[in-house]
Design an enzyme around this catalytic site. Sequence first.
Site, PDB file in Angstrom:
ATOM      1  N   ASP A  31      26.883  52.360  20.596  1.00 44.64           N
ATOM      2  CA  ASP A  31      27.931  51.420  21.008  1.00 44.64           C
ATOM      3  C   ASP A  31      28.907  52.177  21.907  1.00 44.64           C
ATOM      4  O   ASP A  31      29.199  53.349  21.649  1.00 44.64           O
ATOM      5  CB  ASP A  31      28.661  50.871  19.771  1.00 44.64           C
ATOM      6  N   LYS A  84      30.147  39.216  26.974  1.00 41.81           N
ATOM      7  CA  LYS A  84      29.926  37.820  26.591  1.00 41.81           C
ATOM      8  C   LYS A  84      31.077  36.876  26.905  1.00 41.81           C
ATOM      9  O   LYS A  84      31.082  35.747  26.422  1.00 41.81           O
ATOM     10  CB  LYS A  84      29.606  37.755  25.098  1.00 41.81           C
ATOM     11  N   TYR A 149      27.257  34.788  32.859  1.00 43.47           N
ATOM     12  CA  TYR A 149      26.922  35.287  31.523  1.00 43.47           C
ATOM     13  C   TYR A 149      25.598  34.678  31.051  1.00 43.47           C
ATOM     14  O   TYR A 149      24.660  35.377  30.675  1.00 43.47           O
ATOM     15  CB  TYR A 149      28.050  34.962  30.528  1.00 43.47           C
ATOM     16  N   LYS A 153      21.629  36.393  30.563  1.00 42.46           N
ATOM     17  CA  LYS A 153      20.772  36.311  29.376  1.00 42.46           C
ATOM     18  C   LYS A 153      19.403  35.747  29.760  1.00 42.46           C
ATOM     19  O   LYS A 153      18.363  36.201  29.292  1.00 42.46           O
ATOM     20  CB  LYS A 153      21.421  35.419  28.310  1.00 42.46           C
ATOM     21  N   ARG A 231      29.210  21.040  18.900  1.00 35.18           N
ATOM     22  CA  ARG A 231      28.416  22.274  18.896  1.00 35.18           C
ATOM     23  C   ARG A 231      27.804  22.494  17.526  1.00 35.18           C
ATOM     24  O   ARG A 231      28.309  22.003  16.506  1.00 35.18           O
ATOM     25  CB  ARG A 231      29.308  23.493  19.197  1.00 35.18           C
ATOM     26  N   ARG A 292      37.533  21.891  30.037  1.00 40.52           N
ATOM     27  CA  ARG A 292      37.384  23.255  30.552  1.00 40.52           C
ATOM     28  C   ARG A 292      36.182  23.261  31.512  1.00 40.52           C
ATOM     29  O   ARG A 292      35.126  22.718  31.176  1.00 40.52           O
ATOM     30  CB  ARG A 292      37.147  24.194  29.372  1.00 40.52           C
TER      31      ARG A 292
HETATM   32  N1  UFG Z   1      37.166  24.433  22.749  1.00 40.61           N
HETATM   33  C1  UFG Z   1      38.427  23.891  22.676  1.00 40.61           C
HETATM   34  N2  UFG Z   1      39.495  24.732  22.661  1.00 40.61           N
HETATM   35  C2  UFG Z   1      39.371  26.087  22.722  1.00 40.61           C
HETATM   36  C3  UFG Z   1      38.058  26.636  22.796  1.00 40.61           C
HETATM   37  C4  UFG Z   1      36.982  25.777  22.804  1.00 40.61           C
HETATM   38  O1  UFG Z   1      38.599  22.675  22.618  1.00 40.61           O
HETATM   39  O2  UFG Z   1      40.388  26.803  22.729  1.00 40.61           O
HETATM   40  C5  UFG Z   1      36.002  23.529  22.680  1.00 40.61           C
HETATM   41  C6  UFG Z   1      35.074  23.614  23.889  1.00 40.61           C
HETATM   42  O3  UFG Z   1      35.510  22.764  24.905  1.00 40.61           O
HETATM   43  C7  UFG Z   1      33.728  23.222  23.270  1.00 40.61           C
HETATM   44  C8  UFG Z   1      33.815  23.734  21.831  1.00 40.61           C
HETATM   45  O4  UFG Z   1      35.207  23.909  21.575  1.00 40.61           O
HETATM   46  O5  UFG Z   1      33.615  21.828  23.207  1.00 40.61           O
HETATM   47  C9  UFG Z   1      33.129  25.068  21.625  1.00 40.61           C
HETATM   48  O6  UFG Z   1      33.586  26.006  22.595  1.00 40.61           O
HETATM   49  P1  UFG Z   1      33.312  27.569  22.484  1.00 40.61           P
HETATM   50  O7  UFG Z   1      34.041  28.239  23.600  1.00 40.61           O
HETATM   51  O8  UFG Z   1      33.598  28.032  21.103  1.00 40.61           O
HETATM   52  O9  UFG Z   1      31.735  27.729  22.674  1.00 40.61           O
HETATM   53  P2  UFG Z   1      30.782  27.182  23.870  1.00 40.61           P
HETATM   54  O10 UFG Z   1      29.863  26.190  23.251  1.00 40.61           O
HETATM   55  O11 UFG Z   1      31.560  26.824  25.060  1.00 40.61           O
HETATM   56  O12 UFG Z   1      29.887  28.414  24.205  1.00 40.61           O
HETATM   57  C10 UFG Z   1      30.428  29.588  24.761  1.00 40.61           C
HETATM   58  C11 UFG Z   1      29.566  29.991  25.927  1.00 40.61           C
HETATM   59  C12 UFG Z   1      28.193  30.301  25.454  1.00 40.61           C
HETATM   60  C13 UFG Z   1      28.252  31.358  24.435  1.00 40.61           C
HETATM   61  C14 UFG Z   1      29.123  30.888  23.307  1.00 40.61           C
HETATM   62  C15 UFG Z   1      29.299  31.963  22.283  1.00 40.61           C
HETATM   63  O13 UFG Z   1      29.537  28.932  26.866  1.00 40.61           O
HETATM   64  O14 UFG Z   1      27.417  30.755  26.534  1.00 40.61           O
HETATM   65  O15 UFG Z   1      30.405  30.571  23.801  1.00 40.61           O
HETATM   66  O16 UFG Z   1      30.051  33.026  22.798  1.00 40.61           O
HETATM   67  F1  UFG Z   1      27.005  31.632  23.982  1.00 40.61           F
END
Ligand code: UFG
Length: 338
Positions: A31, A84, A149, A153, A231, A292
């Site tokens: 790491d 990530k 990102y 992958k 999700r 977003r």
């Molecule tokens: N969300 C909010 N507020 C926040 C953060 C997220 O409303 O402050 C919403 C997003 O709009 C989405 C859901 O919560 O609808 C999940 O969002 P995340 O950011 O937790 O995760 P994502 O599904 O967007 O995935 C992201 C990247 C992926 C990655 C994953 C894990 O797009 O590629 O995070 O790191 F794999």
Amino acid sequence: MTILLTGGAGYIGSHVLFACLAAGHEVVVLDDFSNSSPAAVSRVRELAGGVVTLYRGDVRDGKLLADIFAGHAITAAMHFAGKKAVNESVADPLDYYGVNVGGGMSLMRAMAAAGVFRLVFSSTASVYGERVEMPLTETSPLGEPANPYGRSKMMVERVLTDLCRADPRWSVGVLRYFNPAGAHPSGRIGEDPLGPPSNLIPYAAQVAVGRRPQLLVFGNDYPTPDGTGVRDYIHVMDLAQGHLAALGYLKERTGHHVWNLGTGRGYSVLEVIRGIERVTGQPLPWAVAPRRAGDIAQYWADPSLAGKDLGWRATRGLDDILADHLRWQQQNREGYAG
Ligand code: UFG
């Protein structure tokens, strides 16, 4: 057996490290601590005992990798080292392709030179891009990931496919993670993002412990039941078990294999907020903000192939994920630095 974990001090790596040690394996961790802490490794040692050798360095350092393979009887590797943060990847694609694709290829090269051909790779559901039909199965066509990102992958996935075609000695498991969250139930290890978290559950957990004032809900006008993004959140301890199950499968077989690691159930942002309120017994401050950029309305896994091939399924639900994530955040308000 002895397993190399690149990025073994990071969020997912440290939970897999725990699972490997608990299962009696010896582990070598490489790491660079660019987004992780040596404290994670020492805490895992306290929790699980066992034998861990820790190297600080970059997975792109071929000489270091050669020395590591020469110094240990490694039979398999799991590759977590990488970047990530979606926003960062948009701002600095060269860095993301350099570390994620270059790092993956450096590891593959060193493995081949050392005669080690068993590899588990951390991929993401982002490789499916934006699809309408749910759930996502491993045979769903790959889409266009929304950012560098996700593309990095996907590129490593493709290199692995070609490698398995070119050399039948390879035995590769690609794990497509859905949305990992939660922490070891002790609260000793967990996710410790640099700066404000970009993912929902880490951000909401920091709001719940008072480290941030409120959660912004990115859009409530999606075509989903309550208008917020849906999700498939998977407990990091379940995810870690999935890695061990994949390693067991690969022991008996060569070739290229892909599994979704998810629960098969999606939750909306508002359901996550209500879950946190249920677990803490306190209201969680939140407000609606615009969508977003790059976000997808909804996706969740069909995890049945992992069930069939690996005998694996997620055993922990949303409330376990949230309770464990919150415990980690409460006990380590400022993460490992706190
Ligand atoms: N969300 C909010 N507020 C926040 C953060 C997220 O409303 O402050 C919403 C997003 O709009 C989405 C859901 O919560 O609808 C999940 O969002 P995340 O950011 O937790 O995760 P994502 O599904 O967007 O995935 C992201 C990247 C992926 C990655 C994953 C894990 O797009 O590629 O995070 O790191 F794999």
